[in-house]
Scaffold this motif. Structure first.
Motif, mmCIF file in Angstrom:
data_model
loop_
_atom_site.group_PDB
_atom_site.id
_atom_site.type_symbol
_atom_site.label_atom_id
_atom_site.label_comp_id
_atom_site.label_asym_id
_atom_site.label_seq_id
_atom_site.Cartn_x
_atom_site.Cartn_y
_atom_site.Cartn_z
ATOM 1 N N PHE A 100 0.717 -1.392 0.036
ATOM 2 C CA PHE A 100 0.100 0.095 -0.083
ATOM 3 C C PHE A 100 0.755 1.327 0.007
ATOM 4 O O PHE A 100 0.366 2.438 -0.277
ATOM 5 N N GLY A 101 2.052 1.032 0.322
ATOM 6 C CA GLY A 101 2.746 2.622 0.370
ATOM 7 C C GLY A 101 2.814 3.279 1.517
ATOM 8 O O GLY A 101 3.096 2.801 2.493
ATOM 9 N N PRO A 102 2.353 4.483 1.452
ATOM 10 C CA PRO A 102 2.378 5.333 2.730
ATOM 11 C C PRO A 102 1.224 5.335 3.617
ATOM 12 O O PRO A 102 0.268 5.844 3.711
ATOM 13 N N THR A 103 1.281 4.051 4.359
ATOM 14 C CA THR A 103 0.182 3.880 5.537
ATOM 15 C C THR A 103 0.423 4.656 6.823
ATOM 16 O O THR A 103 1.292 5.332 6.847
ATOM 17 N N PRO A 154 -2.005 10.040 11.717
ATOM 18 C CA PRO A 154 -1.702 10.267 10.235
ATOM 19 C C PRO A 154 -0.951 9.373 9.531
ATOM 20 O O PRO A 154 -0.552 8.583 9.973
ATOM 21 N N GLN A 155 -1.052 9.902 8.336
ATOM 22 C CA GLN A 155 -0.407 8.893 7.434
ATOM 23 C C GLN A 155 1.131 9.462 7.254
ATOM 24 O O GLN A 155 1.400 10.496 7.555
ATOM 25 N N SER A 156 1.816 8.304 7.268
ATOM 26 C CA SER A 156 3.278 8.415 7.026
ATOM 27 C C SER A 156 3.815 8.362 5.528
ATOM 28 O O SER A 156 3.209 7.808 4.863
ATOM 29 N N THR A 157 4.888 8.866 5.473
ATOM 30 C CA THR A 157 5.602 8.607 4.082
ATOM 31 C C THR A 157 6.213 7.264 3.936
ATOM 32 O O THR A 157 6.382 6.514 4.987
ATOM 33 N N GLN A 158 6.552 6.951 2.914
ATOM 34 C CA GLN A 158 7.124 5.503 2.662
ATOM 35 C C GLN A 158 8.512 5.588 3.203
ATOM 36 O O GLN A 158 9.085 4.668 4.060
ATOM 37 N N GLU A 159 9.148 6.701 3.243
ATOM 38 C CA GLU A 159 10.502 6.847 3.816
ATOM 39 C C GLU A 159 10.403 6.864 5.238
ATOM 40 O O GLU A 159 11.210 6.265 5.876
ATOM 41 N N GLU A 160 9.424 7.155 5.973
ATOM 42 C CA GLU A 160 9.342 7.301 7.135
ATOM 43 C C GLU A 160 8.864 5.700 7.888
ATOM 44 O O GLU A 160 9.557 5.275 8.782
ATOM 45 N N ILE A 161 8.195 5.056 7.119
ATOM 46 C CA ILE A 161 7.945 3.780 7.387
ATOM 47 C C ILE A 161 9.129 2.939 7.246
ATOM 48 O O ILE A 161 9.353 1.975 7.985
ATOM 49 N N PHE A 162 9.821 3.052 6.104
ATOM 50 C CA PHE A 162 11.008 2.264 6.017
ATOM 51 C C PHE A 162 11.826 2.710 7.282
ATOM 52 O O PHE A 162 12.783 1.559 7.601
ATOM 53 N N SER A 163 12.261 3.422 7.617
ATOM 54 C CA SER A 163 13.357 4.051 8.662
ATOM 55 C C SER A 163 12.722 3.389 9.851
ATOM 56 O O SER A 163 13.384 3.043 10.527
ATOM 57 N N PHE A 164 11.266 3.206 10.057
ATOM 58 C CA PHE A 164 10.888 2.783 11.407
ATOM 59 C C PHE A 164 11.184 1.351 11.353
ATOM 60 O O PHE A 164 11.657 0.668 12.404
ATOM 61 N N ILE A 165 10.795 0.641 10.293
ATOM 62 C CA ILE A 165 11.168 -0.965 10.371
ATOM 63 C C ILE A 165 12.473 -1.118 10.479
ATOM 64 O O ILE A 165 12.935 -2.087 10.987
ATOM 65 N N GLU A 166 13.541 -0.390 9.813
ATOM 66 C CA GLU A 166 14.797 -0.649 9.846
ATOM 67 C C GLU A 166 15.381 -0.623 11.197
ATOM 68 O O GLU A 166 16.247 -1.204 11.560
ATOM 69 N N SER A 167 14.898 0.552 11.914
ATOM 70 C CA SER A 167 15.290 0.840 13.162
ATOM 71 C C SER A 167 14.812 -0.201 14.146
ATOM 72 O O SER A 167 15.550 -0.488 15.073
ATOM 73 N N GLU A 168 13.562 -0.677 13.907
ATOM 74 C CA GLU A 168 13.108 -1.810 14.799
ATOM 75 C C GLU A 168 13.989 -2.893 14.752
ATOM 76 O O GLU A 168 14.317 -3.625 15.636
ATOM 77 N N GLN A 193 -4.774 9.997 2.637
ATOM 78 C CA GLN A 193 -4.840 10.542 1.143
ATOM 79 C C GLN A 193 -4.672 9.214 0.198
ATOM 80 O O GLN A 193 -3.839 8.245 0.399
ATOM 81 N N GLN A 194 -5.722 8.995 -0.685
ATOM 82 C CA GLN A 194 -5.624 7.855 -1.601
ATOM 83 C C GLN A 194 -4.278 7.903 -2.424
ATOM 84 O O GLN A 194 -3.774 8.938 -2.891
ATOM 85 N N ASN A 195 -3.785 6.601 -2.684
ATOM 86 C CA ASN A 195 -2.821 6.348 -3.635
ATOM 87 C C ASN A 195 -3.117 7.072 -5.107
ATOM 88 O O ASN A 195 -4.223 6.983 -5.463
ATOM 89 N N PRO A 196 -2.216 7.651 -5.761
ATOM 90 C CA PRO A 196 -2.419 8.343 -7.327
ATOM 91 C C PRO A 196 -2.945 7.152 -7.881
ATOM 92 O O PRO A 196 -2.756 5.995 -7.977
ATOM 93 N N GLY A 197 -4.020 7.588 -8.790
ATOM 94 C CA GLY A 197 -4.744 6.834 -9.940
ATOM 95 C C GLY A 197 -6.012 6.128 -9.565
ATOM 96 O O GLY A 197 -6.645 5.838 -10.304
ATOM 97 N N TYR A 198 -6.182 6.217 -8.159
ATOM 98 C CA TYR A 198 -7.444 5.646 -7.731
ATOM 99 C C TYR A 198 -8.663 6.527 -7.582
ATOM 100 O O TYR A 198 -9.712 6.296 -6.946
#
Length: 525
Positions: free
Chosen positions: A169-172, A187-201, A520-525
């Motif tokens: 889903f990307g930016p959840t 709030p919705q997080s950016t993909q970079e923020e989610i990536f960083s959270f997973i990495e840090s965990e 915010q819905q993912n683009p295109g939908y």
């Protein structure tokens, strides 16, 4: 192995209080409640609700059989690709093959709910298992000593689900145990923020960041079916492998680093016989890094390898210890990818042909006609042992589902080397040829250094990891999923067509958009 324990948490919304039938004070004074709760977190990847095979499901809005975590994830990863076509006409399922899904698709909605059901459960475990609460409740010193590892396991399971959410889903929204439940929508997080959270965990629970006692067991030391540092290294490598998709950054050198840790640990080795990894006695395969145990008596549901085994068979299912649900086939693009001497698609208990071909055309002429519509069958997950004995019953599978296995590490290392991540080209070639030698029963299938390129890796990943839940992510990473790659019946036409690039991500379901106005819905939908 952990078994399903307490099951009183049934919330799906990550921002509200779980529904409970017992108070925290009454439950968590019992020392064994923490391991039972952890068992529920592992069970969330496996069973579908509070009783089996169906009844009192964890999530609603979909038939409970469809709602099993890995069945949903597998469907998201395989049905929109060249590897699998399903004949069924359930609402929304053909949209996955057609690349025509929208925010009202019941499968994408259920996948979102299942991911965040796991997240909410993990967050609740972490809220209820702090050192201060254990002391206040008078839990024993023995359980207080064990709970930090339990917390590391819960953090791994949460990171795994967040990775699935990021990939699909990307930016959840990003919600942890510190989120105030019942307050404003997360709030919705950016993909970079989610990536960083997973990495840090993952870095924290492997001891990389030196952040405390909540560390997974050393690589190879976990009880079967539970996470150790090897599973976390694998998830880190997966995260880094797909970093260009998630963040636009190449992290191939990190893929090399973490796959080397797995390869050099000496804990895992390739299974001598490829097919033994997908049979009813595959538990504790030396190749498995993290697996979801299935048992025909104790984990009864209609997902996982029960689905994969039954749905891939028709009238011949009894020889594979199953019933046959007349559903799944593969496309000619997959069939043509195998050399005639490659033993990987030659499954035991058949006449010896690659795939099941008898009475079937290689080309699919009708998606919805399993019997007469063509497409070779792939009985990969068989409910019989390596000695040919059937599983405990002919509906619910005994075949454990391999989430991560060593063959994937071989291919990930080789790909990362080819993408400029360092490492050794000679070792990359040897690792790929290790798989080829097993597949061909000798060196006849070995390739040269000049033949080892990224196109070969993508095809070899399909050959080696067929129907293991990787294909969509692989195609996206190689930029062949939507607006470039073509295969039979992609886009709903027999010859296949390209589809819109925005479909690299699935849409957020309408139900979640209505519940969370910040999303915010993912683009295109």
């Amino acid at each position: 192995m952990l078994i399903t324990g307490i099951a009183y948490l049934t919330a799906c919304d990550v921002s509200v209080d779980p529904i409970g039938t017992a108070t925290e004070e009454r439950v968590f004074t019992e020392d064994d409640s923490y391991e039972q709760f952890l068992a529920k977190l592992y069970a969330g990847l496996n069973v579908t609700g509070q009783e089996g095979p169906a009844g009192a499901g964890d999530i609603g809005g979909i038939d409970e059989g469809f709602s099993q975590y890995m069945r949903l994830y597998w469907s998201m990863q395989q049905l929109p690709t060249d590897e699998a076509i399903i004949a069924w006409e359930d609402d929304g399922i053909e949209e996955l093959s057609d690349h025509s899904w929208g925010p009202d698709n019941q499968f994408t909605r259920a996948m979102y709910d299942r991911v965040f059901f796991q997240v909410s459960q993990s967050n609740e475990f972490l809220r209820q298992s702090t050192a201060d609460l254990l002391e206040d409740r008078g839990n024993s010193p023995q359980v207080r000593e064990r709970v930090p590892q339990f917390r590391a396991e819960a953090r791994f399971l949460r990171a795994l689900s967040y990775w699935h959410g990021l990939d699909i889903f990307g930016p959840t929204p990003l919600v942890t145990e510190d989120f105030v439940r019942g307050a404003e929508a997360p709030p919705q997080s950016t993909q970079e923020e989610i990536f960083s959270f997973i990495e840090s965990e993952l870095l924290a629970i492997t001891g990389e960041s030196g952040s405390g006692e909540e560390v997974l067991p050393p690589i190879g030391d976990a009880e079967y079916g539970r996470a150790d540092q090897g599973a976390a290294y694998m998830l880190l490598a997966k995260l880094y492998q797909n970093a260009p998709t998630y963040t636009g950054q190449d992290r191939s050198s990190d893929v090399v680093q973490y796959t080397e840790r797995i390869l050099d640990s000496g804990v895992y080795r390739l299974e001598d016989t490829y097919h033994n990894q997908f049979l009813a006695d595959n538990a504790m395969s030396p190749e498995f890094i993290f697996a979801i145990p299935h048992d025909g008596d104790n984990t009864r549901h209609f997902g996982g390898t029960t689905f994969l085994g039954n749905a891939s068979l028709g009238g011949q299912a009894d020889q594979f210890g199953l019933q046959g649900w007349f559903g799944l086939r593969t496309t000619s693009a997959v069939v043509d990818r195998y050399d005639g001497n490659d033993q990987r698609p030659v499954f035991p208990n058949t006449a010896g042909d690659q795939f099941i071909q008898e009475g079937r055309s290689k080309e699919i002429t009708s998606i919805t006609d399993f019997a007469g519509g063509g497409g070779f069958l792939v009985p990969k997950y068989q409910n019989v042992t390596s000695a040919g004995e059937p599983g405990v019953n002919n509906v619910h599978s005994d075949v454990d589902y391999p989430v991560f296995r060593l063959a994937d590490v071989h291919l990930m290392y080789a790909e990362a080397v080819l993408r400029g991540g360092g490492g050794s080209e000679a070792r990359a070639l040897d690792l790929v040829n290790d798989l080829r030698e097993r597949a061909f029963g000798g060196s006849s299938g070995n390739i040269t250094q000049a033949e080892l390129d990224l196109d070969f890796i993508l095809d070899e990943r399909s050959r080696e990891l067929l129907w293991e839940g990787h294909r969509r992510t692989d195609l996206i990473r190689f930029e062949q999923f939507t607006d470039q790659g073509v295969w039979p019946w992609k886009g709903g036409v027999a010859e296949g067509r390209t589809t819109e690039g925005f479909r690299d991500l699935y849409p957020f379901p309408f139900t979640e958009l209505n519940a969370n106005p910040t999303l915010q819905q993912n683009p295109g939908y």
